[in-house]
Scaffold this motif. Structure first.
Motif, PDB file in Angstrom:
ATOM      1  N   ILE A 200       0.873  -1.180   0.000  1.00 27.70           N
ATOM      2  CA  ILE A 200       0.000   0.000   0.000  1.00 27.70           C
ATOM      3  C   ILE A 200       0.910   1.229   0.000  1.00 27.70           C
ATOM      4  CG2 ILE A 200      -1.712   1.291   1.324  1.00 27.70           C
ATOM      5  CD1 ILE A 200      -2.788  -1.421   2.316  1.00 27.70           C
ATOM      6  N   PRO A 201       0.800   2.073  -1.013  1.00 30.12           N
ATOM      7  CA  PRO A 201       1.760   3.189  -1.129  1.00 30.12           C
ATOM      8  C   PRO A 201       1.762   4.123   0.078  1.00 30.12           C
ATOM      9  CG  PRO A 201       0.663   2.825  -3.215  1.00 30.12           C
ATOM     10  CD  PRO A 201      -0.037   1.940  -2.216  1.00 30.12           C
ATOM     11  N   ALA A 202       0.579   4.442   0.605  1.00 31.09           N
ATOM     12  CA  ALA A 202       0.477   5.214   1.852  1.00 31.09           C
ATOM     13  C   ALA A 202       1.252   6.523   1.838  1.00 31.09           C
ATOM     14  CB  ALA A 202       0.892   4.342   3.055  1.00 31.09           C
ATOM     15  N   MET A 204       1.616  10.218   2.784  1.00 31.53           N
ATOM     16  CA  MET A 204       1.062  10.719   4.047  1.00 31.53           C
ATOM     17  C   MET A 204      -0.184  11.577   3.840  1.00 31.53           C
ATOM     18  SD  MET A 204       2.702   9.077   6.177  1.00 31.53           S
ATOM     19  CE  MET A 204       1.604   9.676   7.449  1.00 31.53           C
ATOM     20  N   GLY A 255       1.037  16.039  -0.889  1.00 32.69           N
ATOM     21  CA  GLY A 255       1.788  15.391   0.175  1.00 32.69           C
ATOM     22  C   GLY A 255       2.245  13.990  -0.159  1.00 32.69           C
ATOM     23  N   GLY A 256       3.145  13.899  -1.125  1.00 29.76           N
ATOM     24  CA  GLY A 256       3.712  12.606  -1.490  1.00 29.76           C
ATOM     25  C   GLY A 256       2.828  11.878  -2.478  1.00 29.76           C
ATOM     26  N   PHE A 258       4.425   8.675  -4.744  1.00 29.28           N
ATOM     27  CA  PHE A 258       5.027   7.340  -4.898  1.00 29.28           C
ATOM     28  C   PHE A 258       4.275   6.501  -5.921  1.00 29.28           C
ATOM     29  CE2 PHE A 258       5.184   8.823  -0.454  1.00 29.28           C
ATOM     30  CZ  PHE A 258       6.495   9.241  -0.452  1.00 29.28           C
ATOM     31  N   TYR A 372       3.926   1.812  -8.389  1.00 29.63           N
ATOM     32  CA  TYR A 372       4.336   2.204  -7.039  1.00 29.63           C
ATOM     33  C   TYR A 372       5.855   2.336  -7.069  1.00 29.63           C
ATOM     34  CZ  TYR A 372       5.524   1.771  -2.084  1.00 29.63           C
ATOM     35  OH  TYR A 372       6.050   1.975  -0.841  1.00 29.63           O
ATOM     36  N   HIS A 511       5.828  16.867  -5.819  1.00 34.42           N
ATOM     37  CA  HIS A 511       5.058  16.589  -4.606  1.00 34.42           C
ATOM     38  C   HIS A 511       6.018  16.132  -3.522  1.00 34.42           C
ATOM     39  CE1 HIS A 511       4.916  13.572  -7.782  1.00 34.42           C
ATOM     40  NE2 HIS A 511       5.132  12.680  -6.843  1.00 34.42           N
ATOM     41  N   GLY A 512       7.088  16.917  -3.368  1.00 35.71           N
ATOM     42  CA  GLY A 512       8.093  16.635  -2.345  1.00 35.71           C
ATOM     43  C   GLY A 512       9.512  16.623  -2.869  1.00 35.71           C
ATOM     44  N   GLY A 686      14.964   8.296   1.689  1.00 33.82           N
ATOM     45  CA  GLY A 686      13.543   7.919   1.703  1.00 33.82           C
ATOM     46  C   GLY A 686      13.293   6.668   0.890  1.00 33.82           C
ATOM     47  N   GLN A 690      11.852   3.002   2.154  1.00 34.23           N
ATOM     48  CA  GLN A 690      10.643   2.435   1.538  1.00 34.23           C
ATOM     49  C   GLN A 690      10.925   1.032   0.999  1.00 34.23           C
ATOM     50  OE1 GLN A 690       9.032   5.619  -0.760  1.00 34.23           O
ATOM     51  NE2 GLN A 690       6.974   4.810  -0.689  1.00 34.23           N
TER      52      GLN A 690
ATOM     53  N   GLY B  38      -3.735  12.589   8.613  1.00 27.79           N
ATOM     54  CA  GLY B  38      -3.146  11.563   7.755  1.00 27.79           C
ATOM     55  C   GLY B  38      -3.731  10.178   7.948  1.00 27.79           C
ATOM     56  N   GLN B  98      10.280  16.672   2.935  1.00 24.01           N
ATOM     57  CA  GLN B  98      10.178  16.631   1.478  1.00 24.01           C
ATOM     58  C   GLN B  98       8.785  17.119   1.071  1.00 24.01           C
ATOM     59  OE1 GLN B  98      11.871  13.039  -0.284  1.00 24.01           O
ATOM     60  NE2 GLN B  98      13.521  13.055   1.214  1.00 24.01           N
ATOM     61  N   CYS B  99       7.776  16.247   1.157  1.00 20.63           N
ATOM     62  CA  CYS B  99       6.440  16.710   0.748  1.00 20.63           C
ATOM     63  C   CYS B  99       5.827  17.624   1.788  1.00 20.63           C
ATOM     64  CB  CYS B  99       5.516  15.539   0.446  1.00 20.63           C
ATOM     65  SG  CYS B  99       4.698  14.787   1.877  1.00 20.63           S
ATOM     66  N   GLY B 100       6.288  17.538   3.028  1.00 17.69           N
ATOM     67  CA  GLY B 100       5.855  18.473   4.051  1.00 17.69           C
ATOM     68  C   GLY B 100       4.592  18.106   4.801  1.00 17.69           C
ATOM     69  N   TYR B 101       3.973  17.000   4.429  1.00 12.69           N
ATOM     70  CA  TYR B 101       2.667  16.711   5.024  1.00 12.69           C
ATOM     71  C   TYR B 101       2.786  16.275   6.492  1.00 12.69           C
ATOM     72  CZ  TYR B 101      -2.294  15.654   4.993  1.00 12.69           C
ATOM     73  OH  TYR B 101      -3.646  15.661   5.245  1.00 12.69           O
ATOM     74  N   ARG B 135       6.745   9.317   5.105  1.00 12.93           N
ATOM     75  CA  ARG B 135       6.944   8.380   4.002  1.00 12.93           C
ATOM     76  C   ARG B 135       8.062   8.840   3.062  1.00 12.93           C
ATOM     77  NH1 ARG B 135       6.098   3.010   3.525  1.00 12.93           N
ATOM     78  NH2 ARG B 135       4.528   2.417   1.984  1.00 12.93           N
ATOM     79  N   CYS B 136       8.497  10.085   3.202  1.00 10.26           N
ATOM     80  CA  CYS B 136       9.449  10.634   2.221  1.00 10.26           C
ATOM     81  C   CYS B 136      10.909  10.520   2.648  1.00 10.26           C
ATOM     82  CB  CYS B 136       9.179  12.112   1.976  1.00 10.26           C
ATOM     83  SG  CYS B 136       7.615  12.502   1.193  1.00 10.26           S
ATOM     84  N   THR B 137      11.202  10.855   3.885  1.00  5.81           N
ATOM     85  CA  THR B 137      12.601  11.122   4.267  1.00  5.81           C
ATOM     86  C   THR B 137      13.343   9.909   4.780  1.00  5.81           C
ATOM     87  OG1 THR B 137      12.053  11.607   6.571  1.00  5.81           O
ATOM     88  CG2 THR B 137      11.962  13.458   5.010  1.00  5.81           C
ATOM     89  N   GLY B 138      12.629   8.817   5.045  1.00  3.19           N
ATOM     90  CA  GLY B 138      13.286   7.683   5.695  1.00  3.19           C
ATOM     91  C   GLY B 138      13.751   8.035   7.101  1.00  3.19           C
ATOM     92  N   TYR B 139      13.300   9.182   7.610  1.00  3.40           N
ATOM     93  CA  TYR B 139      13.562   9.690   8.965  1.00  3.40           C
ATOM     94  C   TYR B 139      14.990  10.176   9.173  1.00  3.40           C
ATOM     95  CZ  TYR B 139       9.152   7.283   9.806  1.00  3.40           C
ATOM     96  OH  TYR B 139       7.854   6.851   9.713  1.00  3.40           O
TER      97      TYR B 139
END
Lengths: 795, 152
Positions: A200-202, A204, A255-256, A258, A372, A511-512, A686, A690, B38, B98-101, B135-139
């Motif tokens: 599931i791409p999810a 945020m 917001g992302g 993928f 994905y 988108h990011g 990132g 993932q 979210g 990254q996406c900022g959400y 989901r973007c930065t891998g933390y």
């Protein structure tokens, strides 16, 4: 730790992102944040059954509830659609594509398939009314297993008479039978089956849509949390039969994505259709549970791969059979995903023309799959990288050594591969050597030998992944050969304003990814101005009318290059004007640091700012020249770009609990020249996590009746910071020779590389226990069970 | 029910349904849309805010429970002159978004973390932020941002 020897000037600097202040302060507006008075709220009635005939839809009770404006069944709206939900990639002439409407009319085909909808004055009223819509279903047997689907024991869609959507073959042989002959003569051969679980791409930000009509003028503005405003505009116009020139699509802050927002969804079409019908704005915001069910899933393949090798371990033949899980319907590019991987099954290795690939894709009663992050390429890379480890084990040599024996030598680039595709540039041994140094490969192998002794319960594993990312989608003629329904070009306009500020109009839709920052850096470097003087306009089809959007690591390698080419055109025109005003020959003018000067006469010079103002006033331009300083390019790339690298993952597996701890993760990526290494590293971080998440945590789980058991973020395990390691990045820089920036792209590299690196490490840790494969996700329970089975169930 | 909640130093009074979540009140009644939603299971942390100075997920609090309390949202973090809060600045300098959400929630959770533990280790930062998904930065750069902010 970052190793790059590239930075010069603006390009290549770690410039901070201009996008950040708005995102950090809450000023940025995502689609759900937009305030539009009088908007009605859409809510969907979704099938609770994976497969069921819709006997009746009773809307009588729902429509009388407070605040409810209208309730529609699929049958009520069947005449609204000029065409079905679009699939842009009919991969074969005889591909089966069952009718897919925004609201199902006679049969629901997955849990979450929309069968009716409500519009109401508030979101709460709409959702309350959904509960009051009475749908009578006749539940039918659902098909969940791919091989069961293939058997046609139960046919999901009566209208196509089979669950098979298509079979697509790619057989490339020097002479007929070359692949079979390679296997017959092989000194070593491995045959493996891998399962790419559904993901599931999810992103945020859940999806959100807002359609705002102008009832008297006939225009319609569609705001959507989408990666693809341009594609969405064309497809919405076609599906709804509304004039394309009266439709404007805007992707606000997104917001992302993928890949999950690279699509045309029922809710987008419904908001537009109902806004048009009722003459008022209509909006919809996805709940996460809806997103898990009704936004596309990724992966979903059964992969059978066979490698043949000679006595030295050099690959001589490769055979791949795939079963692709399309889900219940074909979404925008669903059938094309396995094809995108087809060209990567030999990875970064030399392979003679002895390649035999076939993919059969089937329908199932699950959420449709689609692109994905990586889209076909992570699957292919996983298969070849896992199989290479198996081959190394068979031969009894180190997996890194086996890879080195098979790398395409650096001096052979540009390299025409067995597929006929030309790999632009590469230095696979260089990337592998750097990664091995950074991780301390030899010492780790020593440590492994001393630690993984019989009886040891904490076992070290080292996993490699040496990968290609096929980026820069895509040369339009190549897409034509794959039967894709559009081109792969990208558009750019560069406009120098009278005050020497610059507007860049791009067809990419970030988108990011930081396009505003990166594109301003390209323009600044090319025009000799400050990046602060460049505005980047995007994601609004009225402002940036031409474009093919952002996916497939294409934005820089296609869109960014288009901008650089356009800057050249601007400088060319400015040169003509400057030469005219300086009374010099244009060929004698040098342009540097934002200023034209006459070669040999440095006192005779003119800044671009002055040229821009002259172009604006148009008082004294060369005869016949049009006023203003603006240029446009539509760039169709001559080739894909081929970023590559080596990732190495080090794990420790506790054989008593099955738990995997990642001790170290090193990613060496070569994406050619880097516009902004800060952003490049962010993309790698990132992407790696993932990819690691697929290896260790994530799976969309269905029960045998087709119920999604992981339909919230409480059940679907998107990892948190405490679940994952830091990512140590390094880079080699091998510019692409096919574009003037020497860039390749980096958006999907981490995801492509990481999954096999992690699983290779887990399997490597357990190889002394007789374990040869570990299915994904390698959860503690799964790993423990595998160890137990390999030990003959003795634990 | 009529409630009064002080948000970013300003009192907001509104009549809300008992089922209204604090995050809905902040976004819809007050119109501060920097606080994002979210998920629907209190899993993602995108809606994290400060309630009486401590980070909470504003989807886990009913608006009526916040009656008479003090809320800070992401809009209240930067100074009036536009100067970013040190945590916001650290996120910018370390490419922690990254996406900022997830970012507003992440910034609110991270500042609360440093209030409790001004000098955390990397592991403490990772554990401290485990209620907030990205989901973007891998933390990686989020953790670096928080560590950099702690160092000042």
């Amino acid at each position: 730790m970052t190793m790059t020897d590239q930075p010069t000037g603006v390009l290549g600097s770690r410039m901070l992102r201009r996008e950040d202040p708005a995102l950090l302060t809450g000023e940025a507006r995502y689609t759900a944040d937009l305030v539009v008075p009088g908007a009605l709220h859409l809510a969907m009635v979704r099938s609770p059954y994976a497969r069921a005939r819709i006997v009746s839809v009773d809307t009588a009770a729902a429509v009388t509830m407070p605040g409810v404006r209208a309730v529609y069944s699929g049958a009520d709206l069947a005449d609204t659609w000029a065409g079905p939900m679009p699939c842009a990639w009919p991969v074969t002439e005889d591909m089966k594509n069952p009718t897919h409407l925004p609201l199902a009319v006679s049969q629901a085909n997955y849990v979450g398939d929309a069968v009716a909808c409500v519009i109401a004055e508030t979101a709460e009223a709409a959702r309350d009314a959904v509960e009051a819509v009475v749908v009578e279903y006749e539940p039918l047997e659902a098909v969940i297993d791919l091989e069961d689907a293939l058997s046609d024991r139960v046919v999901i869609h009566d209208e196509i008479g089979t669950n098979r959507s298509y079979t697509w073959d790619l057989k490339i042989e020097e002479t007929e039978g070359a692949c079979d002959a390679a296997f017959a003569a092989a000194a070593y051969a491995v045959k493996e089956r891998y399962i790419q679980q559904r993901l599931i791409p999810a992103a945020m930000e859940p999806r959100a849509v807002l359609a705002v009509p102008q009832p008297f003028g006939g225009d319609m503005t569609l705001y959507s949390a989408t990666q693809v405003p341009h594609i969405l505009k064309v497809m919405t116009a076609l599906t709804l039969g509304i004039p394309e020139h009266q439709l404007r699509v805007i992707a606000p802050a997104v917001g992302g994505g993928f890949g999950s927002k690279l699509n045309v969804y029922a809710e987008e079409l419904l908001c537009v259709a109902l806004a048009k019908r009722h003459g008022v704005p209509v909006r919809w915001t996805e709940t996460r549970s809806e997103g898990c069910q009704a936004t596309i899933h990724g992966r979903g393949q059964i992969q059978d791969i066979e490698l043949a090798a000679d006595a030295n371990g050099r690959l001589t033949g490769l055979r791949v059979r795939l079963i692709g899980d399309m889900g219940a319907y074909l979404q925008l590019v669903t059938p094309g995903v396995p094809l995108l991987g087809a060209f990567l099954y030999a990875g970064v290795y030399e392979l003679p023309k002895a390649f035999d690939f076939s993919c059969t894709s089937v329908f199932t009663n699950m959420t449709p799959t689609d692109a994905y992050r990586g889209a076909g390429r992570p699957e292919a890379t996983y298969a070849i990288e896992r199989a290479m480890d198996s081959l190394a084990y068979e031969i009894g040599i180190d997996p890194l050594e086996l890879r080195r024996r098979n790398f395409i030598p650096t001096e052979k680039f540009p390299y025409e591969a067995y597929t006929g595709l030309v790999y632009d540039s590469g230095n696979h041994d260089g990337a592998a050597t750097l990664a091995a140094e950074m991780v301390g490969y030899d010492e780790l192998r020593e440590r492994q030998r001393s630690q993984n002794v019989p009886g040891a319960t904490k076992r070290i594993g080292i996993g490699l992944s040496t990968y290609f990312e096929m980026c820069g989608l895509a040369p339009s003629r190549v897409l034509a050969s794959l039967n894709y329904g559009a081109g792969g070009w990208e558009a750019a306009t560069v406009r120098v304003l009278p005050t020497n500020k610059v507007q860049v109009v791009t067809g990419t839709s970030p988108h990011g990814q930081g396009h505003e920052t990166a594109w301003s850096m390209i323009v600044a470097e090319k025009l000799g101005i400050s990046p602060d003087d460049v505005d980047v306009l995007h994601s609004d089809t009225a402002i940036a009318p031409l474009g093919l959007d952002t996916y497939g690591s294409r934005s820089l390698a296609v869109g960014g290059v288009a901008i650089a080419m356009t800057c050249d055109k601007v400088v060319d025109k400015a040169r003509q004007i400057a030469a005219h005003l300086l009374e010099a020959n244009p060929d004698d003018l040098e342009f540097a640091g934002g200023e034209f000067s006459v070669a040999g006469s440095p006192d005779r010079s003119m800044p671009l700012a002055a040229v821009a103002f002259e172009a604006f006033t148009a008082h004294n331009l060369p005869d016949g020249m049009e006023p203003n300083l603006e240029a446009h390019t539509t760039y169709d790339p001559p080739n894909f770009s081929w970023p590559f690298g080596t990732h190495i993952c080090v794990v420790e597996v506790d054989t008593e609990t099955g738990e995997t701890e990642v001790l170290r993760y090193v990613a060496v990526d070569d994406c050619g020249n880097q516009v902004n290494p800060l952003i490049v590293d962010g993309q790698v971080h990132g992407g790696v996590i993932q990819g690691l998440a697929q290896a260790l945590f994530e799976e969309a789980v269905y029960d045998s009746d087709g119920n999604l058991r992981t339909s919230t973020l409480a059940e679907y395990l998107v990892p948190a910071a405490s679940d994952v390691p830091p990512v140590i990045t390094g880079h080699t820089v091998t510019p692409s020779p096919t574009n003037q920036l020497g860039v390749k792209g980096v958006g999907e590299a981490g995801t492509i590389a990481a999954t096999p690196a992690v699983i290779n490490a887990v399997v490597d840790a357990l190889s002394g226990l007789g374990v040869r494969n570990v299915p994904m996700p390698a959860s503690p329970n799964t790993v423990w069970s595998i160890i137990n089975a390999a030990q003959g169930g003795s634990q | 029910m009529e409630i009064t909640v002080t948000i970013n130093g300003k009192a907001h009074t509104a009549d809300v349904e008992p089922r209204t979540l604090l995050v809905q009140f902040i976004r819809e009644s007050v119109g501060l849309t920097g606080t994002n939603i979210g998920c629907d299971t209190s899993s993602c942390g995108a809606c994290s805010i400060h309630l009486d100075g401590e980070a909470v997920k504003s989807c886990t609090v009913l608006a009526v429970q916040a009656d008479g309390h003090d809320v800070t949202t992401i809009e209240g973090m930067a100074a009036a002159d536009g100067t970013l809060h040190p945590m916001q600045q650290a996120f910018m300098e370390n490419h922690g978004l990254q996406c900022g959400y997830c970012t507003p929630g992440m910034v609110m959770a991270a500042t609360s973390l440093l209030n409790e533990n001004p000098n955390p280790t990397e592991e403490e930062v990772r554990i401290g932020l485990e209620g907030n998904l990205c989901r973007c930065t891998g933390y990686h750069n989020i953790v670096q941002s928080v560590l950099a902010c702690a160092k000042g």
